[in-house]
Design a protein around this motif. Sequence first.
Motif, PDB file in Angstrom:
ATOM      1  N   PHE A  93      37.137  93.761  35.185  1.00  0.00           N
ATOM      2  CA  PHE A  93      38.147  93.200  34.285  1.00  0.00           C
ATOM      3  C   PHE A  93      37.476  92.634  33.032  1.00  0.00           C
ATOM      4  O   PHE A  93      36.614  91.753  33.136  1.00  0.00           O
ATOM      5  CB  PHE A  93      38.923  92.093  34.997  1.00  0.00           C
ATOM      6  N   PRO A  94      37.872  93.113  31.840  1.00  0.00           N
ATOM      7  CA  PRO A  94      37.219  92.666  30.603  1.00  0.00           C
ATOM      8  C   PRO A  94      37.606  91.243  30.201  1.00  0.00           C
ATOM      9  O   PRO A  94      38.754  90.828  30.391  1.00  0.00           O
ATOM     10  CB  PRO A  94      37.714  93.681  29.567  1.00  0.00           C
ATOM     11  N   LYS A  95      36.656  90.525  29.632  1.00  0.00           N
ATOM     12  CA  LYS A  95      36.880  89.140  29.226  1.00  0.00           C
ATOM     13  C   LYS A  95      37.924  89.005  28.127  1.00  0.00           C
ATOM     14  O   LYS A  95      38.620  87.988  28.046  1.00  0.00           O
ATOM     15  CB  LYS A  95      35.565  88.529  28.729  1.00  0.00           C
ATOM     16  N   ASP A  96      38.030  90.003  27.266  1.00  0.00           N
ATOM     17  CA  ASP A  96      38.954  89.864  26.147  1.00  0.00           C
ATOM     18  C   ASP A  96      40.409  90.065  26.544  1.00  0.00           C
ATOM     19  O   ASP A  96      41.313  89.797  25.747  1.00  0.00           O
ATOM     20  CB  ASP A  96      38.586  90.815  25.007  1.00  0.00           C
ATOM     21  N   GLN A  97      40.652  90.514  27.773  1.00  0.00           N
ATOM     22  CA  GLN A  97      42.025  90.717  28.234  1.00  0.00           C
ATOM     23  C   GLN A  97      42.376  89.902  29.481  1.00  0.00           C
ATOM     24  O   GLN A  97      43.549  89.683  29.758  1.00  0.00           O
ATOM     25  CB  GLN A  97      42.265  92.207  28.542  1.00  0.00           C
ATOM     26  N   PHE A  98      41.370  89.452  30.220  1.00  0.00           N
ATOM     27  CA  PHE A  98      41.618  88.753  31.479  1.00  0.00           C
ATOM     28  C   PHE A  98      40.761  87.490  31.572  1.00  0.00           C
ATOM     29  O   PHE A  98      39.555  87.524  31.311  1.00  0.00           O
ATOM     30  CB  PHE A  98      41.300  89.649  32.676  1.00  0.00           C
ATOM     31  N   SER A  99      41.398  86.398  31.946  1.00  0.00           N
ATOM     32  CA  SER A  99      40.701  85.160  32.279  1.00  0.00           C
ATOM     33  C   SER A  99      40.832  84.958  33.786  1.00  0.00           C
ATOM     34  O   SER A  99      41.954  84.907  34.310  1.00  0.00           O
ATOM     35  CB  SER A  99      41.326  83.986  31.520  1.00  0.00           C
ATOM     36  N   ILE A 100      39.710  84.873  34.492  1.00  0.00           N
ATOM     37  CA  ILE A 100      39.737  84.869  35.956  1.00  0.00           C
ATOM     38  C   ILE A 100      38.801  83.796  36.505  1.00  0.00           C
ATOM     39  O   ILE A 100      37.676  83.639  36.016  1.00  0.00           O
ATOM     40  CB  ILE A 100      39.326  86.245  36.527  1.00  0.00           C
ATOM     41  N   PHE A 127      41.483  75.818  36.634  1.00  0.00           N
ATOM     42  CA  PHE A 127      41.890  77.053  35.955  1.00  0.00           C
ATOM     43  C   PHE A 127      42.799  76.751  34.763  1.00  0.00           C
ATOM     44  O   PHE A 127      42.605  77.267  33.652  1.00  0.00           O
ATOM     45  CB  PHE A 127      42.598  77.959  36.960  1.00  0.00           C
ATOM     46  N   ASP A 128      43.794  75.885  34.969  1.00  0.00           N
ATOM     47  CA  ASP A 128      44.722  75.539  33.895  1.00  0.00           C
ATOM     48  C   ASP A 128      44.026  74.756  32.784  1.00  0.00           C
ATOM     49  O   ASP A 128      44.290  74.969  31.597  1.00  0.00           O
ATOM     50  CB  ASP A 128      45.890  74.718  34.448  1.00  0.00           C
ATOM     51  N   ALA A 129      43.122  73.857  33.161  1.00  0.00           N
ATOM     52  CA  ALA A 129      42.409  73.059  32.162  1.00  0.00           C
ATOM     53  C   ALA A 129      41.518  73.944  31.308  1.00  0.00           C
ATOM     54  O   ALA A 129      41.417  73.763  30.087  1.00  0.00           O
ATOM     55  CB  ALA A 129      41.582  71.968  32.841  1.00  0.00           C
ATOM     56  N   THR A 136      42.012  82.248  23.301  1.00  0.00           N
ATOM     57  CA  THR A 136      41.978  83.702  23.278  1.00  0.00           C
ATOM     58  C   THR A 136      43.296  84.253  23.810  1.00  0.00           C
ATOM     59  O   THR A 136      44.056  83.570  24.496  1.00  0.00           O
ATOM     60  CB  THR A 136      40.826  84.249  24.140  1.00  0.00           C
ATOM     61  N   GLU A 137      43.553  85.499  23.502  1.00  0.00           N
ATOM     62  CA  GLU A 137      44.803  86.136  23.921  1.00  0.00           C
ATOM     63  C   GLU A 137      44.950  86.115  25.432  1.00  0.00           C
ATOM     64  O   GLU A 137      46.037  85.866  25.971  1.00  0.00           O
ATOM     65  CB  GLU A 137      44.839  87.574  23.403  1.00  0.00           C
ATOM     66  N   ALA A 138      43.850  86.372  26.153  1.00  0.00           N
ATOM     67  CA  ALA A 138      43.916  86.404  27.612  1.00  0.00           C
ATOM     68  C   ALA A 138      44.353  85.063  28.177  1.00  0.00           C
ATOM     69  O   ALA A 138      45.166  84.987  29.103  1.00  0.00           O
ATOM     70  CB  ALA A 138      42.558  86.792  28.187  1.00  0.00           C
ATOM     71  N   GLU A 139      43.808  83.956  27.605  1.00  0.00           N
ATOM     72  CA  GLU A 139      44.100  82.638  28.143  1.00  0.00           C
ATOM     73  C   GLU A 139      45.508  82.156  27.822  1.00  0.00           C
ATOM     74  O   GLU A 139      45.984  81.179  28.388  1.00  0.00           O
ATOM     75  CB  GLU A 139      43.063  81.619  27.646  1.00  0.00           C
ATOM     76  N   LEU A 202      41.772  84.657  43.734  1.00  0.00           N
ATOM     77  CA  LEU A 202      41.436  84.860  42.329  1.00  0.00           C
ATOM     78  C   LEU A 202      42.620  84.435  41.480  1.00  0.00           C
ATOM     79  O   LEU A 202      43.737  84.959  41.628  1.00  0.00           O
ATOM     80  CB  LEU A 202      41.100  86.326  42.037  1.00  0.00           C
ATOM     81  N   PHE A 203      42.408  83.458  40.609  1.00  0.00           N
ATOM     82  CA  PHE A 203      43.404  83.058  39.622  1.00  0.00           C
ATOM     83  C   PHE A 203      43.199  83.935  38.385  1.00  0.00           C
ATOM     84  O   PHE A 203      42.092  83.973  37.837  1.00  0.00           O
ATOM     85  CB  PHE A 203      43.214  81.596  39.213  1.00  0.00           C
ATOM     86  N   CYS A 204      44.243  84.613  37.948  1.00  0.00           N
ATOM     87  CA  CYS A 204      44.122  85.565  36.848  1.00  0.00           C
ATOM     88  C   CYS A 204      45.173  85.265  35.781  1.00  0.00           C
ATOM     89  O   CYS A 204      46.337  84.995  36.103  1.00  0.00           O
ATOM     90  CB  CYS A 204      44.318  87.000  37.341  1.00  0.00           C
ATOM     91  N   ARG A 205      44.742  85.348  34.529  1.00  0.00           N
ATOM     92  CA  ARG A 205      45.678  85.211  33.417  1.00  0.00           C
ATOM     93  C   ARG A 205      45.407  86.341  32.437  1.00  0.00           C
ATOM     94  O   ARG A 205      44.254  86.652  32.143  1.00  0.00           O
ATOM     95  CB  ARG A 205      45.520  83.853  32.730  1.00  0.00           C
TER      96      ARG A 205
END
Length: 398
Positions: A93-100, A127-129, A136-139, A202-205
């Motif tokens: 999962f790429p960093k620029d699209q997914f925050s995990i 995760f929320d903090a 970033t767009e992912a977050e 896994l928490f994913c955004r």
Amino acid sequence: MNPKTGTRYACGVVVLSAGLPDEENFWTEIDAAARTGRYAQALLFFSQDQFPADIIRNRMAHHADGLAYAACSTAGEIGGSTEGTGQCLAVLFPKDQFSISTVRIDGIRSIGFDRIVAQVKDARQVFDADAANHTTEAEQGDSFAICLIDGLSVVEEMITAALHWALDDIPLLGGSAGDSMHFNKTSLILNGDISDDCAIVLFCRTAVPFRIFKTDNFVPTERKLVVTRSDPEQRIIYEFNAAEAAGEYARAVGIDPGSLSPMSFASHPLVVRVGGEYYCRSVQKVNPDGSLSFFCAIDDGIVLTVAEPTGMTRSTNEAFEGVANEIGPVDFVLGFDCVLRRIDAQNRQATQRIQKIYEKYNVVGFNTYGEQYLSMHLNQTFTGIAFAQQAAIAGEKV
């Protein structure tokens, strides 16, 4: 990347796969991907018959030191470029699209509901903090959670309920790790630490549009079996209708008791009615004493109904088409598919038709010993998360 091992999708997710002949190419590609620093997380699904957990750990330490990953053994792998099971799959999962971020819950057979809720709530706050401190767009996207659970723990219902409670508005899906139908020991790995008796969350955004969905294909009959003697903690039924469980089940489905097998259980699932809906309670195996072990929770007094699978190809296709109608063209699907669905498809000579649907929608995942969906632990179900194609970049072979 080697075209035999990898696929890149529009959202930037990369899927790598290997059977034993392609193993070196696979690890070379993992190495190259890790060196870019572009990936937030890897998910690995593996056949521990062909890829023992310690080999996975050692190879990842050598080729992808610094790449966060979660992994589990399976009852079969779905997708990738290698035919059939016996693979190792990696989903990057790429960093620029997914925050995990991840948390592992240890000792799930004894930890208890409240401690799980507290641990997951604490992890969610972090995760929320973290998201609040980034722009970033992912977050700034929507969130979901994935769980990988020891499929021999016999506590998946409690774990799933606790996770659902702690996650609140974050939807949950996932799969129970398998061991190729040996029913001996599963393996889960989080960043090099191997264990069983655990769950990885896994928490994913992501800003990529997605939908979580499920599908099954069984219909209840009029045949009923009442559990009259059982061991709920071990998910073992000794008696149906005050008679030996295996013999009574075989009689109800019209099979000789001596011929009961995974194919029998896949073709004749048992279901329980909860809140007006039927949920599968699949048989895992026949024990030497004529009792039956189950993949899902059971108890004395439960009335189980014999069901018949019907129209797997049709129901699966309709579920995927429904998701595509909601979010538009599907980029890929991360899927958790009960191993008994695979066996039933084989038994009904529907494997190729189901495979074509999975290929059309780029399904990647594994065959499970159970599926998690929101607050429920399920059997004989496909649960998945479909990601939309955001741009004009179609899924590209790389």
